[in-house]
Structure formats: C-alpha cells, structure tokens
Design an enzyme around this catalytic site. Structure first.
Site, PDB file in Angstrom:
ATOM      1  N   PHE A  24      84.317  39.409  26.051  1.00 52.86           N
ATOM      2  CA  PHE A  24      83.001  38.060  26.193  1.00 52.86           C
ATOM      3  C   PHE A  24      82.518  37.659  24.794  1.00 52.86           C
ATOM      4  O   PHE A  24      82.431  36.311  25.072  1.00 52.86           O
ATOM      5  CB  PHE A  24      81.607  39.557  25.927  1.00 52.86           C
ATOM      6  CG  PHE A  24      80.115  39.084  25.876  1.00 52.86           C
ATOM      7  CD1 PHE A  24      79.461  37.916  26.202  1.00 52.86           C
ATOM      8  CD2 PHE A  24      79.411  39.549  24.514  1.00 52.86           C
ATOM      9  CE1 PHE A  24      77.918  37.834  26.474  1.00 52.86           C
ATOM     10  CE2 PHE A  24      78.539  39.123  23.650  1.00 52.86           C
ATOM     11  CZ  PHE A  24      77.597  37.805  25.238  1.00 52.86           C
TER      12      PHE A  24
ATOM     13  N   ASP B 243      95.320  38.105  25.193  1.00 51.20           N
ATOM     14  CA  ASP B 243      94.237  39.117  26.007  1.00 51.20           C
ATOM     15  C   ASP B 243      95.158  40.249  26.551  1.00 51.20           C
ATOM     16  O   ASP B 243      95.837  39.514  26.968  1.00 51.20           O
ATOM     17  CB  ASP B 243      93.294  38.761  26.269  1.00 51.20           C
ATOM     18  CG  ASP B 243      91.956  39.919  26.531  1.00 51.20           C
ATOM     19  OD1 ASP B 243      91.855  40.744  26.978  1.00 51.20           O
ATOM     20  OD2 ASP B 243      90.686  39.466  25.937  1.00 51.20           O
ATOM     21  N   ASN B 244      94.927  41.540  26.020  1.00 49.15           N
ATOM     22  CA  ASN B 244      96.090  42.090  27.604  1.00 49.15           C
ATOM     23  C   ASN B 244      94.649  42.833  28.140  1.00 49.15           C
ATOM     24  O   ASN B 244      95.259  43.863  29.345  1.00 49.15           O
ATOM     25  CB  ASN B 244      96.606  43.378  25.996  1.00 49.15           C
ATOM     26  CG  ASN B 244      95.245  44.225  25.855  1.00 49.15           C
ATOM     27  OD1 ASN B 244      94.650  44.605  25.910  1.00 49.15           O
ATOM     28  ND2 ASN B 244      95.902  45.951  25.351  1.00 49.15           N
TER      29      ASN B 244
ATOM     30  N   ASP C 279     100.328  42.402  24.184  1.00 46.43           N
ATOM     31  CA  ASP C 279      99.388  42.838  23.646  1.00 46.43           C
ATOM     32  C   ASP C 279      99.179  42.261  21.538  1.00 46.43           C
ATOM     33  O   ASP C 279     100.672  41.946  21.227  1.00 46.43           O
ATOM     34  CB  ASP C 279      99.305  44.531  23.161  1.00 46.43           C
ATOM     35  CG  ASP C 279      98.840  45.582  22.408  1.00 46.43           C
ATOM     36  OD1 ASP C 279      98.711  45.180  21.507  1.00 46.43           O
ATOM     37  OD2 ASP C 279      98.592  46.099  23.025  1.00 46.43           O
TER      38      ASP C 279
ATOM     39  N   ILE D   6     108.143  35.592  19.828  1.00 42.78           N
ATOM     40  CA  ILE D   6     106.985  35.857  20.824  1.00 42.78           C
ATOM     41  C   ILE D   6     106.263  34.220  20.945  1.00 42.78           C
ATOM     42  O   ILE D   6     106.081  33.749  22.252  1.00 42.78           O
ATOM     43  CB  ILE D   6     106.396  36.897  21.242  1.00 42.78           C
ATOM     44  CG1 ILE D   6     107.298  38.284  21.617  1.00 42.78           C
ATOM     45  CG2 ILE D   6     105.155  37.369  22.198  1.00 42.78           C
ATOM     46  CD1 ILE D   6     106.862  39.612  21.474  1.00 42.78           C
TER      47      ILE D   6
ATOM     48  N   TYR E 231      86.502  53.062  15.598  1.00 38.95           N
ATOM     49  CA  TYR E 231      86.586  52.470  15.267  1.00 38.95           C
ATOM     50  C   TYR E 231      85.985  51.251  14.032  1.00 38.95           C
ATOM     51  O   TYR E 231      86.794  49.968  13.136  1.00 38.95           O
ATOM     52  CB  TYR E 231      85.448  51.646  16.088  1.00 38.95           C
ATOM     53  CG  TYR E 231      84.671  50.503  16.737  1.00 38.95           C
ATOM     54  CD1 TYR E 231      85.517  49.103  17.287  1.00 38.95           C
ATOM     55  CD2 TYR E 231      83.069  50.066  16.300  1.00 38.95           C
ATOM     56  CE1 TYR E 231      85.430  47.984  17.379  1.00 38.95           C
ATOM     57  CE2 TYR E 231      82.970  48.582  15.882  1.00 38.95           C
ATOM     58  CZ  TYR E 231      83.866  47.991  16.627  1.00 38.95           C
ATOM     59  OH  TYR E 231      83.563  46.223  16.950  1.00 38.95           O
TER      60      TYR E 231
HETATM   61  N1  LIG Z   1      79.590  42.232  20.473  1.00 40.55           N
HETATM   62  C1  LIG Z   1      79.668  42.450  19.762  1.00 40.55           C
HETATM   63  O1  LIG Z   1      78.330  42.596  19.388  1.00 40.55           O
HETATM   64  C2  LIG Z   1      80.296  42.559  18.381  1.00 40.55           C
HETATM   65  C3  LIG Z   1      79.738  43.153  16.989  1.00 40.55           C
HETATM   66  C4  LIG Z   1      79.926  43.413  15.980  1.00 40.55           C
HETATM   67  C5  LIG Z   1      81.222  43.149  16.052  1.00 40.55           C
HETATM   68  N2  LIG Z   1      82.181  42.371  16.944  1.00 40.55           N
HETATM   69  C6  LIG Z   1      83.545  42.476  17.869  1.00 40.55           C
HETATM   70  O2  LIG Z   1      83.983  40.845  18.018  1.00 40.55           O
HETATM   71  C7  LIG Z   1      85.395  41.377  18.604  1.00 40.55           C
HETATM   72  C8  LIG Z   1      84.948  41.060  20.311  1.00 40.55           C
HETATM   73  O3  LIG Z   1      83.762  41.860  20.992  1.00 40.55           O
HETATM   74  P1  LIG Z   1      83.592  41.661  22.285  1.00 40.55           P
HETATM   75  O4  LIG Z   1      81.832  41.976  22.177  1.00 40.55           O
HETATM   76  O5  LIG Z   1      84.033  40.037  22.897  1.00 40.55           O
HETATM   77  O6  LIG Z   1      84.389  42.955  22.871  1.00 40.55           O
HETATM   78  P2  LIG Z   1      85.548  43.013  24.575  1.00 40.55           P
HETATM   79  O7  LIG Z   1      85.156  44.147  24.731  1.00 40.55           O
HETATM   80  O8  LIG Z   1      84.446  41.933  25.687  1.00 40.55           O
HETATM   81  O9  LIG Z   1      86.606  42.152  24.180  1.00 40.55           O
HETATM   82  C9  LIG Z   1      87.194  41.911  23.164  1.00 40.55           C
HETATM   83  C10 LIG Z   1      88.726  41.462  24.501  1.00 40.55           C
HETATM   84  O10 LIG Z   1      90.066  42.217  23.238  1.00 40.55           O
HETATM   85  C11 LIG Z   1      90.877  42.535  24.411  1.00 40.55           C
HETATM   86  N3  LIG Z   1      91.819  43.550  23.591  1.00 40.55           N
HETATM   87  C12 LIG Z   1      91.708  45.143  23.559  1.00 40.55           C
HETATM   88  N4  LIG Z   1      92.616  45.109  22.451  1.00 40.55           N
HETATM   89  C13 LIG Z   1      93.191  44.113  23.110  1.00 40.55           C
HETATM   90  C14 LIG Z   1      95.327  43.820  22.456  1.00 40.55           C
HETATM   91  N5  LIG Z   1      95.594  45.395  21.608  1.00 40.55           N
HETATM   92  N6  LIG Z   1      95.363  43.431  22.859  1.00 40.55           N
HETATM   93  C15 LIG Z   1      95.060  42.210  23.010  1.00 40.55           C
HETATM   94  N7  LIG Z   1      93.494  41.918  23.697  1.00 40.55           N
HETATM   95  C16 LIG Z   1      92.523  42.895  23.246  1.00 40.55           C
HETATM   96  C17 LIG Z   1      90.276  43.305  25.493  1.00 40.55           C
HETATM   97  O11 LIG Z   1      90.934  42.965  26.642  1.00 40.55           O
HETATM   98  C18 LIG Z   1      88.966  42.195  26.067  1.00 40.55           C
HETATM   99  O12 LIG Z   1      89.673  40.978  26.653  1.00 40.55           O
HETATM  100  C19 LIG Z   1      86.075  42.883  18.100  1.00 40.55           C
HETATM  101  O13 LIG Z   1      86.764  42.466  17.794  1.00 40.55           O
HETATM  102  C20 LIG Z   1      84.597  43.138  18.315  1.00 40.55           C
HETATM  103  O14 LIG Z   1      84.818  44.219  17.303  1.00 40.55           O
HETATM  104  C21 LIG Z   1      81.445  42.685  18.193  1.00 40.55           C
END
Ligand SMILES: NC(=O)c1ccc[n+]([C@@H]2O[C@H](COP(=O)([O-])OP(=O)(O)OC[C@H]3O[C@@H](n4cnc5c(N)ncnc54)[C@H](O)[C@@H]3O)[C@@H](O)[C@H]2O)c1
Length: 193
Positions: free
Chosen positions: A11, A31-32, A56, A64, A157
């Site tokens: 997102f 992204d994975n 990942d 890499i 988390y």
């Molecule tokens: N959305 C929020 O309100 C919010 C609030 C606080 C913190 N965050 C942080 O912001 C970041 C993004 O959040 P988001 O809402 O876009 O989440 P999301 O789940 O939409 O996006 C996270 C992305 O990370 C990828 N991912 C997960 N593990 C991975 C790995 N090991 N290697 C490669 N890719 C990997 C997922 O496939 C996904 O596309 C996160 O770190 C989250 O903790 C988000």
C-alpha cells in the site's frame, strides 16, 4: 537519484514509488509479494524509471543488488517491507505471518543496514506507533518509552519493529550509517488492541 523501496508492491510502498518517479527519480522496487500485489505496480510495467525485484529483503546484499543494478549508485533505501495489518480477520495480517514479520523487521533490517553502508546509501526504516504497545499516554512523544509486552499477541510486530529501530540506531552510532526510523500513526489503533 536512484532509490530502493522495499515493500514496493504494498500500500504505502507503491504510492511512495509513484511519488518518487513523479519527482524524476529512478526506483528499484523490492517485494516478495507476501502481503502486497503486482496489481499495485502494474501501471509501472515498462516504465524505464522503475525496476522490480521479486525478492525477500532478508536475502539482499550488495552482490545480489549488483545483478539488478550494476553500479553502486543507489542513494537512498526506504525499508517499508513488512506485513502491517493488525486485523486478525485479514488474511494478510501480521498475525498470520509471525515468523515472516519478525524476520523482515530484524534480519531484513540488519541486511539492509549492511548493504546501505557497503553502497553508501541513506536508509529509512518504516517503524510504527505500535512500538509504544498499549500506550498510557496520548499522543505519544518520542521521549515516551511505551507500555509494551514481549509476549503479547502483537509482540511479533511491535517487538520486531522495536528491535529494528535498535538495529538502525546501532548502525548509525557504531558504523556511521546515515539511517533513520520513522513511525506512522495508525488511526484507531487503540480500539483494535
Ligand atoms: N499502513 C499503515 O497505516 C502503517 C502504519 C504504521 C507503520 N506502517 C509500516 O509501513 C510499512 C508499509 O505498510 P503497508 O501498509 O504498505 O503494508 P503492506 O502489507 O501493504 O505492504 C508491505 C509490503 O511488504 C512486502 N513484504 C513483506 N515482507 C517482505 C519481505 N521479507 N521481503 C520483501 N517484501 C516483503 C509485502 O509483500 C507488501 O507488499 C510496513 O513496514 C508497516 O509496518 C504502516
């Protein structure tokens, strides 16, 4: 600039990628696809300013990276990869991915810090307001230490994000990484605790 965004198919990562490209930067998206989707970056297919690595982040190192982008010319790394939803009814919640969530925020963050130092890039780690646990103070100031649990239902988390912040700050202090941790507030967080 050339910028790496981890979590690029998620997102926030997909919108950040769009914004960086709009500003004229090149984006290497990593992204994975654990909780993200190719649909979020479909519109960037064929865009010369966007390269996607399905990988990942725990596997990233400078060698890499060189396979995808031969020169060490990435200036900034935004580390957004991590499952993020606390809603246990959502199949993409971090509750469904405890080990993946712990790995990406700890081992993944460590790998990216090492890589950032090797290629001379700045690093920003996306932390969370959940590092304050079930806070007793609203809003939380940076000086607040939180009301946290190492074994609670959300510990996978928030404790991994806390340790991620510790990793980044240690690389900053001991290895001169130009690194930052930022926290995004999630409206309604306390109501779903
Ligand atoms: N959305 C929020 O309100 C919010 C609030 C606080 C913190 N965050 C942080 O912001 C970041 C993004 O959040 P988001 O809402 O876009 O989440 P999301 O789940 O939409 O996006 C996270 C992305 O990370 C990828 N991912 C997960 N593990 C991975 C790995 N090991 N290697 C490669 N890719 C990997 C997922 O496939 C996904 O596309 C996160 O770190 C989250 O903790 C988000």
């Amino acid at each position: 600039m050339k910028v790496m965004v981890t979590g690029a198919a998620g997102f926030l990562g997909s919108h950040l990628g769009d914004k960086l490209i709009e500003l004229g930067h090149e984006v290497i998206g990593v992204d994975n696809l654990l909780t993200g989707s190719r649909d979020n970056i479909k519109h960037l297919e064929g865009n010369p300013k966007f390269k996607f690595m399905e990988l990942d982040v725990t596997e990233i190192n400078s060698e890499i990276l060189r396979r995808f982008t031969p020169r060490d010319d990435i200036s900034q790394i935004y580390h957004l990869a991590s499952p993020a939803s606390p809603n246990k009814n959502n199949s993409k919640s971090y509750i469904s991915f405890p080990f993946e969530t712990m790995q990406v925020n700890t081992v993944g963050t460590w790998q990216l810090c090492e890589t950032a130092i090797q290629i001379g890039a700045k690093l920003l780690f996306a932390s969370t307001s959940e590092v304050y646990g079930d806070p007793l103070e609203h809003p939380q100031k940076e000086s607040y230490r939180g009301n946290v649990s190492t074994t609670g239902p959300r510990a996978i988390y928030d404790e991994s994000k806390r340790f991620g912040e510790t990793i980044v700050s240690s690389f900053v202090r001991a290895k001169n990484l130009d690194g930052y941790s930022v926290s995004f507030a999630r409206p309604g967080l306390t109501s779903v605790w």
